[in-house]
Every structure is written in structure tokens, then in C-alpha cells.
Design an enzyme around this catalytic site. Sequence first.
Site: not given
Length: 596
Positions: A102, A126, A207, A265-266, A316, A339, A434, A454, A596
Site C-alpha cells: 500500500c 487517506d 523570512y 545579539k546573534h 539593535g 529590535d 567556545n 579558547r 550551539h
Amino acid sequence: MAGAQKIAIVSVYDKTGLLDLAKGLVAQNVRILASGGTSRMIRESGFPVEDVSAITKAPEMLGGRVKTLHPSVHAGILARDLESDEKDLADQNINKVDYVVCNLYPFKETVAKVNVSIPEAVEEVDIGGVTLIRAAAKNHKRVTILSDPNDYAGFLKELEQGEITEASRNGYALKAFEHTADYDTAISDFFRKEYAGNGDQYLPLRYGANPHQKPAAAFTTDGKLPFKTLSGAPGYINLLDALNAWPLVKELKAATGKPAAASFKHVSPAGAAIGLPLSEDERKVYMVADIPGIETSGLAQAYARARGADRMSSFGDVIALSDIVDVPTASIISKEVSDGVIAPGYEDAALELLKKKKGGKYLVLQIDPDYNPGPTETRTVYGINLQQHRNDVEISAAKSFNSILTPKDGAPLPENAARDLAIATITLKYTQSNSVCYAFNGQVIGLGAGQQSRIHCTRLAGDKADNWWMRFHSRVLGIKWKKGAKRPDKSNAIDLLVSGQLPKDGAEREAFEAIFEEVPAAFTAEEREAWMKQLTGVSVSSDAFFPFIDNVFRAARSGVKYIAAPTGSQNDSAVFQTAESLGITFVEQSIRLFHH
Ligand code: 93A
């Protein structure tokens, strides 16, 4: 019954390879039962096939909505090799099904079309096929489920040799479960956008990380999003910042009992702090001398410190605040280039102030302070899912800094040092690795983020801490600005002055001088050294061990008296000895905090 003719139920939307499959099944004397269109195609090619209605004794109905949904089909698939199951089948005159083939209606392809309507999408949901697949996959101990035409050839080869092996049945079953899971995800994704696209559960974003990365969205599959947009419209990076900054301030407050603020920031903090009273110099350096009510607002003090740590990086920013936002805090924000902000709530007058910012486009998010994310985090990188347990380790001033390695006299840390180490360490938990953080007097004063080496982190953070301290020098406090000089331009000029990067001549020098009523003299090396000597009692935390003694030497140059870091380097003992020789207390903070 051993030796009975094997039965296959075949019901496929994608008819690729169907005739080769039918040929192979017939060659092995398998009885084929198929749904309408599938059956027709097999029959027209001359292979023996029966309609599923041969066993259900019921016609396909409701325009195909009910084709295979019937106890004769599903009992035949789900029956185990148990006496009781055999008896049930015999009582109802049902035969066991051995193979199910199927694949599902093309829901994904249909909803990918422009302007698809809800009724069109609904027709592609389905039901019977998913039921066939799940039932067969559930009973894979006995039944083989083929949900991918690419598997037909391998299946037929095994069938020719006799039986389908357990390993193959397991593999096909897993694939089948993945197939239905993926299908259901596509369905819920579609209806989430249609029925919960007002931002409660699904929030379309302009976006992604860049303007060409469209479409983009934030959503949860578990009830409602824990935040509301009170003003503006969040972008993808705004949310990355806000959703890292919020837990940071929540944890800072939990660890210290004080209101807390972070300036992001970022996706790394530029500053983070708790609310401690500000000296007159601090009010000047942080550009909040004119904020009414700041003496009594711990939250405003926290943000003044978080924003004041590294004004260049905070330009910002996305701000996180641990408490209900009051007017003094909103007043600082309304003066700064920023922001957005995330907080558990806003006083009416504070919200009014924030809503006026950026011509009404300033982002104001309200987070549910009781929201607790689940234990597992998943993200997709280059098409691969990466999953881990969330970093929910608790860092506390009282418990995380008790393992003192140097000096060896065993004296506990002073309270301020434990507090500052906790602030630095919690900040690292939300800083791209780091990372190394210098903290003093309840706030971050220098943060090195996202460096592969480091020592580069330790230097970057140390240089930022030095710049922060140089801003308290009387020459900086006494700067005479030209009337109308703007806050960001002042911050840029101060940064050039304190970092010793003054332009010598030409247009660059002219631009630098243009902002002053009286141009301040550059700092000499001696002036700088003399002033830096006055900074003492700084705390440093590192998100992983120091591999070399250079880090300790660099930290010492910025008035560092306390270091907390994980251990485990080959150079551990040299690192501890270096700290001891420099009069630095080295504390083992046993948890590595890569982020991360
Ligand atoms: O509308 S359904 O959900 N109702 C059913 O009972 C049913 N049984 C199988 N759709 C059903 N199917 C699906 O029909 C299969 O998943 C397959 O995609 C398709 C094959 O239909 P046909 O054999 O008529 O081409």
C-alpha cells in the site's frame, strides 16, 4: 492452516512497479486482492486478481472513501498465530492476510499546489490506506508490509526463495511507520496553517535567517505557543534571540533572587545582569542618569547593566527581562536602538511606551513564565535530525562553586564572588561556544562568544572587560559632547577612545572629532596600566576546561580574582598552579556548557 495459499492485499495510489509485483506474486501462487483502481490495472494486464469486495462482500462506497475498511480485511491482517485468534477468524470465515502492499493518496503533492482549497486537501487524507499500513506494520511478526515500490524487487527475490525473513519484515515495518508518521505530519502541518495560523500555535515569519529564505514559521505541535506578540512581528533571528535570552534571565533570577535582564545579539548575550543599585558613575557610563524611578526599579537597574556592559554589541538587541516591565525599564528601552523585548508581562504605561517605538514596529513578546519545554530538543541540519536532551542543568551560587582547587586553605568563596561566578556561568549556558565570561558586581562585563580557540575567547572577553572598565575613567566620564550628539555615536566614539584605536588623521579623525565639544586625549600606556590596576575582584567562567596556562595569565590582566571552569585538560595542574601563583582562586565547575 499450513500450506494454505498466501494472500496479498494490494492498494496503491502510486502504481510504479505494480505489474512486475503482480507478476511475481502470481508466479509464487499468491492470491491477490486489490482495491478498485489497483485491481483494474492488474486485471487489464492479464494477471489474476480479485477485488477486495470478494472478501468484504461489500462494494466500495462513498465515492471511494470506503474501499478496504472492513473487519474481513483488518482481522485477516491483524490476526496472530494464536489459537484464540484462529478461532475468531474461523468463526467469521476470514482468511489470514500475509502481505500488504500500500502507498497513500498524494496529500503532500496536492497541498503543495498554489491556492489549494480545504475540500481538495481533505479528499486526499487517506484513511483506509493508513489503516492497512498500520495494521500490517503492527503485526509485522507475521505480516509483510510494503509501502515503497523500491522494495518490491527485493521482496520478490526473497519470496522466490521461500519466506520473507524476520529482518526484512522488521525493516519494512519501520519504513511503514515512518511513512504514516511523515504523512500525518504533512496533514497536521497543513491544517495548523489553516486553522491555527493566527499566531496562537503557528506563526508565519517574514523570512528565515535571510530574506531569501522563505517561507519561514515558528510553531509548536503541542498546544499553543508559550508567547504572544503584543506589538510588531518577530523575525526568525529575533525568536532565536528571545528564546535563548528568556531562559537565561529566568535562571539568573532563580539563582540570585533578583530581577534579571539580558541583551542579545546573534544568539549570544552582549550583556546580562541582575538588579543591583547603580552608582552615580554607573548611571553615567550606562547612559541612564536621566531615567526617573531607576533608583527603585531592580529591573531597570538590571537592564541598564546588561545594556551597559558592551554598548557596541548591544546595538539593535533583543532584550529579555525576568519581571513585569515597568516604566523606568521601558524608558531606557525607548531611548536605545533595539529590535525587541520578551518579558512575562508589561505595565500598561510601559507597554504604551514600547508600542510607540520604531513607528509601532518594535517587537514586544509576552512569555508565559510557567512554560517549561519538554526534555528533548530536535533540530534539522542539512536534512538530518539531531536530537538531544535539553541542557536543563541547574547552576546555583550555593551549589556549583564549592570545589575550590586553589588556594588549598579550603576557605569558601565570598558571597559576591559566588554570585558573579553563577551569573557568568549561567550566561555561558546561553552563549555560542567556545565562550568565556567575565563578571563583576552582578553583571557580565566581558563575553567572548563563538571563538574556535579558547584563548581567543579569553582575550576577546578580557579586552571587552578592559574597555568596560576604561569607560569609568574620569576622562571618559568628563567628555564634553557636542549638543545633539546621539547615543550610538557617543558609544562608538567612546569605544574608539577606550580601546586605543583612535584615528590619527584624515577624514576618519575628522569624523571622530566632530562629536566632541572638547576632543579627549588618547590614553597613554601608563595611564591605561594605572587605571586597569584598580580593577580587582573580577570573576571568570569558562564553558570548558582551559587547555593552556595562557588563559589564566590573560584573565589576571583584567583584575580577575576568581575562575570557575571544568577540569580535564592534560595541563590541569599547570593551570591550577598558575592561578595559585597569581593569587587567583580556581573553582572546579564540573559541568561543560557548550551551546550551539
Ligand atoms: O478513501 S480511503 O481512505 N478509504 C479506504 O477504505 C481506502 N483503502 C485504500 N482510501 C483507501 N485506500 C487508498 O486507495 C490506498 O491508500 C491507495 O492510495 C488508494 C488506491 O486506490 P485504487 O486502488 O482505487 O487506485
